[in-house]
Design an enzyme around this catalytic site. Structure first.
Site, mmCIF file in Angstrom:
data_model
loop_
_atom_site.group_PDB
_atom_site.id
_atom_site.type_symbol
_atom_site.label_atom_id
_atom_site.label_comp_id
_atom_site.label_asym_id
_atom_site.label_seq_id
_atom_site.Cartn_x
_atom_site.Cartn_y
_atom_site.Cartn_z
ATOM 1 N N ASP A 190 1.381 -4.426 4.259
ATOM 2 C CA ASP A 190 2.294 -5.330 4.958
ATOM 3 C C ASP A 190 3.527 -5.712 4.139
ATOM 4 O O ASP A 190 4.461 -6.292 4.689
ATOM 5 C CB ASP A 190 1.546 -6.619 5.360
ATOM 6 C CG ASP A 190 0.585 -6.406 6.515
ATOM 7 O OD1 ASP A 190 0.399 -5.238 6.935
ATOM 8 O OD2 ASP A 190 0.013 -7.398 7.009
ATOM 9 N N HIS B 29 -20.123 14.466 31.466
ATOM 10 C CA HIS B 29 -19.930 13.630 32.650
ATOM 11 C C HIS B 29 -21.153 12.732 32.834
ATOM 12 O O HIS B 29 -22.270 13.211 32.686
ATOM 13 C CB HIS B 29 -19.755 14.514 33.882
ATOM 14 C CG HIS B 29 -19.684 13.727 35.154
ATOM 15 N ND1 HIS B 29 -18.522 13.091 35.541
ATOM 16 C CD2 HIS B 29 -20.625 13.452 36.096
ATOM 17 C CE1 HIS B 29 -18.761 12.460 36.691
ATOM 18 N NE2 HIS B 29 -20.034 12.660 37.045
ATOM 19 N N ARG C 167 5.027 -11.664 11.394
ATOM 20 C CA ARG C 167 4.492 -11.887 10.055
ATOM 21 C C ARG C 167 5.621 -11.762 9.035
ATOM 22 O O ARG C 167 6.587 -11.048 9.265
ATOM 23 C CB ARG C 167 3.428 -10.830 9.720
ATOM 24 C CG ARG C 167 2.393 -10.585 10.787
ATOM 25 C CD ARG C 167 1.158 -11.407 10.667
ATOM 26 N NE ARG C 167 0.524 -11.389 9.373
ATOM 27 C CZ ARG C 167 -0.390 -12.288 9.006
ATOM 28 N NH1 ARG C 167 -0.732 -13.260 9.831
ATOM 29 N NH2 ARG C 167 -0.948 -12.217 7.825
ATOM 30 N N ILE D 287 -1.493 -9.881 18.515
ATOM 31 C CA ILE D 287 -2.306 -11.020 18.053
ATOM 32 C C ILE D 287 -2.357 -12.120 19.113
ATOM 33 O O ILE D 287 -3.426 -12.639 19.444
ATOM 34 C CB ILE D 287 -1.776 -11.552 16.696
ATOM 35 C CG1 ILE D 287 -2.006 -10.502 15.604
ATOM 36 C CG2 ILE D 287 -2.443 -12.875 16.321
ATOM 37 C CD1 ILE D 287 -1.436 -10.860 14.238
HETATM 38 C C1 LIG Z 1 -5.079 -12.188 13.389
HETATM 39 C C2 LIG Z 1 -4.808 -10.790 12.918
HETATM 40 C C3 LIG Z 1 -5.435 -9.733 13.545
HETATM 41 C C4 LIG Z 1 -5.202 -8.433 13.099
HETATM 42 N N1 LIG Z 1 -5.846 -7.416 13.728
HETATM 43 C C5 LIG Z 1 -5.650 -6.165 13.292
HETATM 44 C C6 LIG Z 1 -6.350 -5.089 13.912
HETATM 45 O O1 LIG Z 1 -7.115 -5.276 14.838
HETATM 46 N N2 LIG Z 1 -6.131 -3.840 13.442
HETATM 47 C C7 LIG Z 1 -5.265 -3.593 12.415
HETATM 48 O O2 LIG Z 1 -5.098 -2.437 12.028
HETATM 49 N N3 LIG Z 1 -4.590 -4.600 11.809
HETATM 50 C C8 LIG Z 1 -4.761 -5.869 12.223
HETATM 51 N N4 LIG Z 1 -4.090 -6.883 11.611
HETATM 52 C C9 LIG Z 1 -3.159 -6.559 10.513
HETATM 53 C C10 LIG Z 1 -3.902 -6.300 9.233
HETATM 54 O O3 LIG Z 1 -4.730 -7.387 8.947
HETATM 55 C C11 LIG Z 1 -2.901 -6.071 8.089
HETATM 56 O O4 LIG Z 1 -1.951 -5.089 8.461
HETATM 57 C C12 LIG Z 1 -3.597 -5.622 6.841
HETATM 58 O O5 LIG Z 1 -4.552 -6.577 6.442
HETATM 59 C C13 LIG Z 1 -2.577 -5.406 5.729
HETATM 60 O O6 LIG Z 1 -3.251 -5.052 4.562
HETATM 61 P P1 LIG Z 1 -2.623 -5.435 3.153
HETATM 62 O O7 LIG Z 1 -3.551 -4.862 2.153
HETATM 63 O O8 LIG Z 1 -1.190 -5.078 3.115
HETATM 64 O O9 LIG Z 1 -2.646 -7.030 3.112
HETATM 65 P P2 LIG Z 1 -3.871 -8.050 3.233
HETATM 66 O O10 LIG Z 1 -5.028 -7.459 3.926
HETATM 67 O O11 LIG Z 1 -3.253 -9.282 3.786
HETATM 68 O O12 LIG Z 1 -4.301 -8.299 1.739
HETATM 69 C C14 LIG Z 1 -3.429 -8.917 0.824
HETATM 70 C C15 LIG Z 1 -4.283 -9.647 -0.194
HETATM 71 O O13 LIG Z 1 -3.469 -10.004 -1.301
HETATM 72 C C16 LIG Z 1 -3.800 -11.323 -1.701
HETATM 73 N N5 LIG Z 1 -2.630 -11.878 -2.406
HETATM 74 C C17 LIG Z 1 -1.504 -12.404 -1.880
HETATM 75 N N6 LIG Z 1 -0.663 -12.792 -2.862
HETATM 76 C C18 LIG Z 1 -1.252 -12.479 -4.032
HETATM 77 C C19 LIG Z 1 -0.877 -12.619 -5.411
HETATM 78 N N7 LIG Z 1 0.277 -13.166 -5.766
HETATM 79 N N8 LIG Z 1 -1.742 -12.178 -6.350
HETATM 80 C C20 LIG Z 1 -2.925 -11.618 -5.997
HETATM 81 N N9 LIG Z 1 -3.337 -11.478 -4.734
HETATM 82 C C21 LIG Z 1 -2.505 -11.892 -3.752
HETATM 83 C C22 LIG Z 1 -4.122 -12.012 -0.390
HETATM 84 O O14 LIG Z 1 -4.901 -13.151 -0.610
HETATM 85 C C23 LIG Z 1 -4.872 -10.931 0.355
HETATM 86 O O15 LIG Z 1 -6.248 -10.948 0.092
HETATM 87 C C24 LIG Z 1 -4.310 -8.190 12.024
HETATM 88 C C25 LIG Z 1 -3.667 -9.257 11.405
HETATM 89 C C26 LIG Z 1 -3.914 -10.550 11.844
HETATM 90 C C27 LIG Z 1 -3.210 -11.677 11.154
#
Ligand SMILES: Cc1cc2nc3c(=O)[nH]c(=O)nc-3n(C[C@H](O)[C@H](O)[C@H](O)COP(=O)(O)OP(=O)(O)OC[C@H]3O[C@@H](n4cnc5c(N)ncnc54)[C@H](O)[C@@H]3O)c2cc1C
Length: 323
Positions: free
Chosen positions: A172, A306, A133, A45
Site C-alpha cells: 500500500d 454440471h 486510504r 470497503i
Molecule cells: C477493511 C479492509 C478490508 C480489506 N479487504 C481486502 C480484501 O478483501 N482483499 C484484499 O486483497 N485487500 C483487502 N484490503 C487491503 C489490504 O488489507 C491491503 O492492501 C494490504 O494489507 C496491504 O499490505 P501491506 O503489507 O502493504 O500493508 P499492511 O498489511 O497494512 O501492513 C503494514 C504493517 O506495517 C506496520 N507498520 C506501519 N508503520 C510501521 C513502522 N513505522 N515500523 C514498523 N511497522 C510499521 C503496520 O502496523 C502493519 O502491520 C482491505 C483493507 C481494509 C482496510
C-alpha cells in the site's frame, strides 16, 4: 523492504473519533450494533460493511460522491449490486457529497449536497467514513535517505526497487492497487530480486484480480468497458446471465452474470467482470485462461461439470464464439 501499509484517509471536517465517526478499523472493533449507520463512500470497503451491517439488522444508508456504487467496477456490475442492496432495504444515495457533520447528544447528522446544489440531511447513531486510504510514508525516515514521495506514495522501478539500490517498497505504500494479494506478489518479486533469483520485473496491471465480498460478490480483472473505450482499446463482449446456469437456479442465486471482453480480431481475452454468487472464485478460471494465453474457444470446449456456477464462464465463452 518498506512495507508500512496504509491507514484510512481522513477527510477534513470528518475526522475519526472512534465513537460516532468511525474508520473501517473502528467498525471492526464495535462491541454492539448501532440501530442505524451512515456509510460515506461506496467503494469495496464501504459496500462490504454496508452488506455485513445490514445482514446483522442495522439500518444502513450508504452515500457515494460518484454516480454509482463500486465506481471502479463495471457499470452493469454496479447495477446488479445496487439493485440487490435496495432489495435488502439498504438506502443508496449516489452523486452526493457529504459537506457537514453535526454531533447531537446521541446521534450524528450528515448533510449531503446533490449535484444540482440541493441539500438533504440524514441522522444515524454512527457514521463510517470509507473514502480511500493514505500510505504510511511519513515519519519513517525517508527524507534521511533522500527518497521523495509522489502524492504520498514511494516511487519504485523494476523489482519494486526505489531510486536507491537495495531499498525496495511494496504494497500500500506504492501506487499500485491497494490489495493484499498485490502486496504479497510485489514482496515475492522484490525478495527474489534481493536474493538474486530470476523473477518478472513487475506485475502487469490487467492480470490483477479484484474481489468485493458483499452479496452478490464481485470478481474482475482488466479494464471495464468504460476504461477500455477511453483508452481506445477495441473490444467485443460476451455476457451470460446466471439465471441460465442450472446451479444458480438451484441455489436461488440468479442475480448475476459473467461478462468477458475480448479482442475483436485475435479473440484475446482482455477482461472479465463477474457479479453474483462465488464471483470471487469464478473469476480465476477466466484469469487462468488469459494467463495461459488461451482463447474463448478453449474454455468453451473444456467440459465443465454440471451443475456448477463455472458453467456460466463456459457459456459466456460460447457466446464469444458466436454459439
Ligand atoms: C477493511 C479492509 C478490508 C480489506 N479487504 C481486502 C480484501 O478483501 N482483499 C484484499 O486483497 N485487500 C483487502 N484490503 C487491503 C489490504 O488489507 C491491503 O492492501 C494490504 O494489507 C496491504 O499490505 P501491506 O503489507 O502493504 O500493508 P499492511 O498489511 O497494512 O501492513 C503494514 C504493517 O506495517 C506496520 N507498520 C506501519 N508503520 C510501521 C513502522 N513505522 N515500523 C514498523 N511497522 C510499521 C503496520 O502496523 C502493519 O502491520 C482491505 C483493507 C481494509 C482496510
Amino acid at each position: 523492504m518498506i512495507a508500512t501499509g496504509s491507514r484510512p484517509r481522513v477527510i477534513p471536517g470528518f475526522e475519526f473519533d472512534g465513537e460516532k465517526v468511525l474508520s473501517s478499523t473502528d467498525v471492526l472493533m464495535l462491541e454492539s450494533l448501532p440501530k442505524k449507520i451512515i456509510i460515506l463512500g461506496a467503494g469495496a470497503i464501504g459496500m462490504e460493511f454496508a452488506y455485513i451491517l445490514s445482514s446483522f439488522g442495522v439500518e444502513v444508508h450508504i452515500a457515494e460522491l460518484l454516480d454509482r456504487v463500486l465506481p471502479m467496477e463495471d457499470a452493469d456490475v454496479s447495477d446488479v449490486v445496487s439493485r440487490t442492496f435496495r432489495r435488502r432495504k439498504i438506502k443508496i444515495s449516489t452523486g452526493v457529497r457529504a459537506v457537514n457533520l453535526e454531533k447531537t447528544k446521541n446521534n450524528i447528522k450528515v448533510k449531503l449536497e446533490a449535484k444540482d446544489g440541493t441539500f438533504t440531511t440524514d441522522e444515524a447513531c454512527k457514521i463510517v467514513v470509507s473514502a480511500g486510504r493514505s500510505p504510511n510514508t511519513e515519519g519513517i525516515g525517508l527524507e534521511n535517505v533522500g527518497i521523495k514521495t509522489e502524492k504520498g506514495f514511494i516511487p519504485v522501478g523494476d523489482y519494486y526497487q526505489t531510486a536507491l539500490q537495495g531499498i525496495y517498497a511494496i504494497g500500500d505504500v506504492i501506487n499500485t492497487p491497494l490489495l493484499a494479494h498485490v502486496a504479497s506478489k510485489e514482496a515475492e518479486i522484490a525478495a527474489a530480486h534481493m536474493a538474486g533469483r530470476a523473477t518478472i520485473k513487475q506485475i502487469e496491471p490487467s492480470y490483477i484480480p479484484s474481489a468485493v465480498y458483499c452479496e452478490p460478490q464481485v470478481g474482475s480483472f482488466g479494464p471495464t468497458e468504460e476504461a477500455a473505450t477511453q483508452a481506445g482499446i477495441k473490444f467485443n463482449k460476451a455476457v451470460f446471465n446466471y439465471k441460465g446456469a442450472g446451479k444458480a437456479v438451484a441455489i436461488e442465486e440468479i442475480d448475476g452474470f459473467v461478462k468477458v471482453l475480448y479482442a475483436p480480431d485475435t479473440k484475446e481475452i482482455l477482461a472479465a467482470h463477474v457479479v453474483g454468487a462465488e464471483a470471487t472464485e469464478i473469476i480465476h478460471e477466466i484469469l487462468l485462461a488469459k494467463t495461459a494465453e488461451l482463447l474463448p474457444e478453449d474454455v468453451a470446449e473444456m467440459i465443465h461439470a454440471h451443475p456448477t456456477l463455472s458453467e456460466a464462464a463456459m457459456e459466456a465463452m460460447k457466446i464469444a464464439e458466436g454459439r
